[in-house]
Write an enzyme that holds these catalytic residues in place. Structure first.
Site, PDB file in Angstrom:
ATOM      1  CB  THR A 149       3.435   0.735   8.084  1.00 42.79           C
ATOM      2  OG1 THR A 149       4.334  -0.198   7.656  1.00 42.79           O
ATOM      3  CG2 THR A 149       3.437   0.711   9.666  1.00 42.79           C
ATOM      4  CB  SER A 150       1.086   2.735   3.445  1.00 40.38           C
ATOM      5  OG  SER A 150       1.417   4.006   3.917  1.00 40.38           O
ATOM      6  CB  THR A 151       6.257   3.307   3.293  1.00 37.56           C
ATOM      7  OG1 THR A 151       6.538   3.820   4.782  1.00 37.56           O
ATOM      8  CG2 THR A 151       5.373   4.064   2.595  1.00 37.56           C
TER       9      THR A 151
END
Length: 209
Positions: free
Chosen positions: A12-14
């Site tokens: 996931t990017s965050t």
């Protein structure tokens, strides 16, 4: 059904997308159950961008791949593995060297099949076409600017060869070295090639002096 060992990769990017981690894990686990695959390990990069491959879980996965600890790397989508088509193709090619397949559950990508391999080859062709178009546009833009008396080249970034070779000798990636010197990974790659290095078996080696 073939009993294969699978490395599940999740990203996931965050760091606030816990739900996405759970959904990816559930989907990939069900896929393995349907195929009769054994899950070797879940490699999770929580809060990491896919812009480059300098991610802790990804790096660990590639180290384990080199040791042939599993047969397949599985993701939900290819952009979970790599945003850049070039990064994806280079990584998949490296996995092939280790005799490991790559598959994405939500897309027709499976390098163990002829169709999956063909899909990757088509993607590679489009990526190469796009690269050439961009280069041609950049070249045309530079030529037009130079005709108008503008200077278009950037000054060469000074990088300590001794320090770069020291970092590479410690096993740092081009991305990591780039961050150290404040330049792009491609700049590091170009310098290493210039210094006589080649990238083999997951590491940079000196080819000639």
């Amino acid at each position: 059904m073939v009993n294969k060992k699978v490395a599940i990769y999740i990203r996931t990017s965050t760091d606030k997308q816990k739900e996405s981690i759970e959904l990816q894990t559930e989907e990939l686990t069900k896929y393995c159950q349907l195929k009769g695959y054994e899950i070797y390990n879940n490699y999770v990069d929580f809060g990491y961008s896919g812009k480059n491959t300098d991610r802790p879980a990804f790096n660990l996965l590639m180290e384990d791949a080199k040791d042939k600890k599993f047969d397949v790397v599985l993701t939900t989508k290819i952009d979970r593995f790599a945003r850049s088509i070039l990064d994806l193709l280079v990584t998949v090619e490296k996995l092939k060297e280790y005799e490991i397949d790559y598959a994405a559950t939500d897309q027709p990508i499976d390098t163990s099949s002829a169709m999956g391999t063909l899909t990757l080859q088509i993607m590679a062709s489009f990526a190469e076409f796009e690269r050439k178009i961009i280069n041609e546009r950049m070249k045309a833009g530079r030529e037009a600017a130079e005709k108008n008396g503008k200077i278009c080249h950037r000054p060469r970034k000074e990088i300590s060869r001794k320090k770069l070779e020291e970092l590479v000798g410690k096993g740092l990636s081009a991305n990591a070295c780039g961050k150290f010197f404040g330049v792009t990974a491609s700049t590091i790659t170009h310098r290493l090639v210039e210094y006589g290095y080649v990238y083999e078996n997951g590491e940079w080696r000196i080819k000639y002096i």
